[in-house]
Design a protein around this motif. Structure first.
Motif, mmCIF file in Angstrom:
data_model
loop_
_atom_site.group_PDB
_atom_site.id
_atom_site.type_symbol
_atom_site.label_atom_id
_atom_site.label_comp_id
_atom_site.label_asym_id
_atom_site.label_seq_id
_atom_site.Cartn_x
_atom_site.Cartn_y
_atom_site.Cartn_z
ATOM 1 N N VAL A 37 -3.795 5.351 -5.218
ATOM 2 C CA VAL A 37 -3.847 3.903 -5.434
ATOM 3 C C VAL A 37 -5.155 3.497 -6.094
ATOM 4 C CG1 VAL A 37 -2.331 3.373 -3.473
ATOM 5 C CG2 VAL A 37 -4.810 3.500 -3.116
ATOM 6 N N ASN A 38 -5.109 2.340 -6.746
ATOM 7 C CA ASN A 38 -6.303 1.605 -7.144
ATOM 8 C C ASN A 38 -6.430 0.424 -6.199
ATOM 9 O OD1 ASN A 38 -7.118 3.189 -9.384
ATOM 10 N ND2 ASN A 38 -5.587 2.194 -10.682
ATOM 11 N N ILE A 39 -7.627 0.192 -5.681
ATOM 12 C CA ILE A 39 -7.792 -0.842 -4.664
ATOM 13 C C ILE A 39 -9.096 -1.597 -4.867
ATOM 14 C CG2 ILE A 39 -8.854 0.765 -3.006
ATOM 15 C CD1 ILE A 39 -7.124 -0.705 -0.837
ATOM 16 N N LYS A 67 -8.494 -6.729 4.444
ATOM 17 C CA LYS A 67 -7.347 -7.109 3.630
ATOM 18 C C LYS A 67 -7.722 -6.910 2.167
ATOM 19 C CE LYS A 67 -4.188 -10.913 2.596
ATOM 20 N NZ LYS A 67 -3.833 -12.326 2.860
ATOM 21 N N PRO A 68 -7.027 -6.021 1.452
ATOM 22 C CA PRO A 68 -7.406 -5.759 0.057
ATOM 23 C C PRO A 68 -7.164 -6.970 -0.833
ATOM 24 C CG PRO A 68 -5.355 -4.647 0.585
ATOM 25 C CD PRO A 68 -5.867 -5.221 1.872
ATOM 26 N N HIS A 69 -8.048 -7.128 -1.805
ATOM 27 C CA HIS A 69 -7.874 -8.203 -2.784
ATOM 28 C C HIS A 69 -6.778 -7.832 -3.779
ATOM 29 C CE1 HIS A 69 -8.960 -11.601 -5.289
ATOM 30 N NE2 HIS A 69 -9.103 -10.801 -6.326
ATOM 31 N N GLU A 70 -6.794 -6.574 -4.207
ATOM 32 C CA GLU A 70 -5.737 -6.056 -5.081
ATOM 33 C C GLU A 70 -5.432 -4.622 -4.670
ATOM 34 O OE1 GLU A 70 -6.358 -6.344 -9.285
ATOM 35 O OE2 GLU A 70 -7.145 -8.391 -9.177
ATOM 36 N N LEU A 71 -4.168 -4.246 -4.757
ATOM 37 C CA LEU A 71 -3.752 -2.891 -4.407
ATOM 38 C C LEU A 71 -2.552 -2.521 -5.270
ATOM 39 C CD1 LEU A 71 -3.849 -0.368 -2.534
ATOM 40 C CD2 LEU A 71 -2.355 -1.611 -0.967
ATOM 41 N N SER A 72 -2.650 -1.376 -5.953
ATOM 42 C CA SER A 72 -1.550 -0.951 -6.805
ATOM 43 C C SER A 72 -1.466 0.569 -6.829
ATOM 44 C CB SER A 72 -1.735 -1.476 -8.238
ATOM 45 O OG SER A 72 -2.945 -0.982 -8.800
ATOM 46 N N VAL A 73 -0.285 1.072 -7.128
ATOM 47 C CA VAL A 73 -0.090 2.521 -7.254
ATOM 48 C C VAL A 73 -0.696 2.964 -8.583
ATOM 49 C CG1 VAL A 73 1.591 4.383 -7.430
ATOM 50 C CG2 VAL A 73 1.998 2.467 -5.863
ATOM 51 N N ALA A 74 -1.607 3.937 -8.504
ATOM 52 C CA ALA A 74 -2.306 4.391 -9.706
ATOM 53 C C ALA A 74 -1.578 5.535 -10.402
ATOM 54 C CB ALA A 74 -3.724 4.834 -9.344
ATOM 55 N N ARG A 75 -0.885 6.340 -9.613
ATOM 56 C CA ARG A 75 -0.219 7.511 -10.177
ATOM 57 C C ARG A 75 1.077 7.750 -9.404
ATOM 58 N NH1 ARG A 75 -3.313 13.062 -11.830
ATOM 59 N NH2 ARG A 75 -1.550 14.109 -12.823
ATOM 60 N N PRO A 76 2.176 7.185 -9.858
ATOM 61 C CA PRO A 76 3.437 7.366 -9.122
ATOM 62 C C PRO A 76 3.869 8.827 -9.121
ATOM 63 C CG PRO A 76 3.592 5.599 -10.765
ATOM 64 C CD PRO A 76 2.339 6.359 -11.055
ATOM 65 N N TRP A 77 4.257 9.318 -7.953
ATOM 66 C CA TRP A 77 4.787 10.680 -7.871
ATOM 67 C C TRP A 77 6.258 10.674 -8.249
ATOM 68 C CZ3 TRP A 77 0.705 13.130 -8.252
ATOM 69 C CH2 TRP A 77 -0.395 12.987 -7.412
ATOM 70 N N ARG A 78 6.648 11.633 -9.046
ATOM 71 C CA ARG A 78 8.044 11.719 -9.496
ATOM 72 C C ARG A 78 8.916 12.474 -8.501
ATOM 73 N NH1 ARG A 78 8.093 14.209 -15.347
ATOM 74 N NH2 ARG A 78 6.759 15.720 -14.281
ATOM 75 N N ASN A 79 8.313 13.420 -7.750
ATOM 76 C CA ASN A 79 9.112 14.307 -6.902
ATOM 77 C C ASN A 79 8.706 14.328 -5.436
ATOM 78 O OD1 ASN A 79 10.819 15.581 -9.014
ATOM 79 N ND2 ASN A 79 8.853 16.302 -9.798
ATOM 80 N N ILE A 80 7.427 14.180 -5.135
ATOM 81 C CA ILE A 80 6.957 14.354 -3.758
ATOM 82 C C ILE A 80 7.749 13.505 -2.758
ATOM 83 C CG2 ILE A 80 5.012 13.948 -2.185
ATOM 84 C CD1 ILE A 80 3.155 15.025 -4.337
ATOM 85 N N PRO A 81 7.979 12.220 -2.996
ATOM 86 C CA PRO A 81 8.686 11.427 -1.979
ATOM 87 C C PRO A 81 10.184 11.727 -1.889
ATOM 88 C CG PRO A 81 7.395 10.037 -3.490
ATOM 89 C CD PRO A 81 7.532 11.376 -4.114
ATOM 90 N N TYR A 82 10.738 12.423 -2.890
ATOM 91 C CA TYR A 82 12.191 12.521 -2.992
ATOM 92 C C TYR A 82 12.726 13.935 -2.760
ATOM 93 C CZ TYR A 82 10.803 8.275 -5.358
ATOM 94 O OH TYR A 82 10.202 7.077 -5.663
ATOM 95 N N VAL A 83 11.897 14.949 -2.892
ATOM 96 C CA VAL A 83 12.302 16.332 -2.616
ATOM 97 C C VAL A 83 11.959 16.621 -1.156
ATOM 98 C CG1 VAL A 83 11.948 18.758 -3.202
ATOM 99 C CG2 VAL A 83 11.921 17.015 -5.006
ATOM 100 N N PRO A 84 12.956 16.922 -0.309
ATOM 101 C CA PRO A 84 12.703 17.045 1.140
ATOM 102 C C PRO A 84 11.559 17.983 1.498
ATOM 103 C CG PRO A 84 15.066 17.011 0.727
ATOM 104 C CD PRO A 84 14.398 17.055 -0.618
#
Length: 236
Positions: free
Chosen positions: A52-54, A66-83
Motif C-alpha cells: 500500500v501507499n499510505i 486514521k490514515p489520511h489516504e490509503l491505496s493499493v500500490a501493487r495489486p497482486w494478480r495471484n496471491i489472493p486467488y490461488v489457494p
C-alpha cells in the motif's frame, strides 16, 4: 503529514464497521491504523501482504491512527486467488505481525519483502518451500542470520547460537546433519532455484517447525501461529 509505502501484515476487527490493520511502513516501521469498512474502502487494503501507499498525520500519543489516504500500490494478480499462495500469505502475515511488531523502520525490509512477494505472485510452480526460505532469509534484517559460509559437510546447526558446529550440542535446539545440509541451499539459492531443494511433505513440515523454533529462540515471546493449521491443510 507522513507519506510512505508499506506492507499490510494483518487485520483485526475493531468494531462492526471498523478494522485495525498493522502495516510495516518504510517511514516508521510497524504502525497500527484504524479503517472504517464501507463501500469506498477496497477490501484489498486489509488483506495480508497487500502493498500500500499510505499518508497519515503523526501526532503525539496516538496508539491508532486514521490514515489520511490509503491505496493499493501493487495489486497482486495471484496471491489472493490461488489457494496455496493465499495460505502462505495468511501464515506469513500473521507470523510477520508478531516478529516485526516493534520494528522501528522498514526502508530496506519493505523493499525486500515486496520483491520476495512479487516472485511468489508470479511463480507458476516451484514455490512450495517459499515461506521457509523467506523466513530464514528475513533473519538477516533482524540480526540472527545463519552464517552458511561456515557450513561443512556433516555439521550440525545450533539454533540457539545461530551457527554450524562440528559436534551435536548438549541441547535439542539443533538440526541434524541431514537437516543442516538443507539450510545453506535455502539461503544461497534464489527463489527460482528453490525447486532444486527437494523436500517431501514430512521434511517440509519439519523445516517449517525448525524455522518457527528458531524465531522463538531469538524473538521471544512468539505465540502460537493460528494460521499454521490452515497452511498445513492446504500444502499437505
Amino acid at each position: 503529514m507522513i507519506e510512505s509505502r508499506g506492507i499490510v501484515l494483518n487485520a483485526v476487527k475493531y468494531s462492526d464497521d471498523k478494522v485495525i490493520i498493522n502495516v510495516l511502513t518504510q517511514a516508521q516501521g510497524t504502525v497500527g491504523f484504524v479503517l472504517r469498512r464501507n463501500k469506498r474502502t477496497t477490501p484489498a487494503v486489509w488483506q495480508p501482504l497487500t502493498v500500500v501507499n499510505i499518508i497519515w498525520h503523526d501526532g503525539p500519543g496516538k496508539a491508532l491512527i486514521k490514515p489520511h489516504e490509503l491505496s493499493v500500490a501493487r495489486p497482486w494478480r495471484n496471491i489472493p486467488y490461488v489457494p496455496h499462495k493465499a495460505a502462505i500469505a495468511l501464515f506469513l502475515g500473521e507470523f510477520l505481525g508478531h516478529v516485526l511488531r516493534q520494528e522501528p523502520r522498514g526502508d530496506e525490509l519493505v523493499q525486500w519483502l515486496e520483491m520476495s512477494l512479487a516472485w511468489l505472485d508470479e511463480a507458476e510452480s516451484g514455490y512450495a518451500n517459499f515461506h521457509i526460505a523467506m523466513l530464514f532469509r528475513l533473519s538477516r534484517f533482524l540480526g540472527f542470520e545463519p552464517n552458511v559460509s561456515d557450513y561443512t559437510e556433516g555439521a550440525f546447526f545450533d539454533l540457539r547460537a545461530a551457527e554450524f558446529v562440528t559436534a551435536r550440542p548438549m541441547h535439542n535446539d539443533c538440526l541434524t546433519e541431514d537437516e543442516a545440509a538443507v539450510l545453506p541451499r535455502l539461503m544461497r539459492l534464489g527463489y527460482a532455484g528453490m525447486r532444486r531443494v527437494r523436500l517431501n511433505s514430512d521434511a517440509r513440515q519439519r523445516m517449517l517447525q525448525v524455522v518457527i523454533q528458531y524465531y522463538r529462540l531469538h524473538v521471544p515471546p512468539l505465540p502460537d501461529i493460528k494460521s499454521l493449521a490452515v497452511l498445513h491443510d492446504v500444502l499437505h
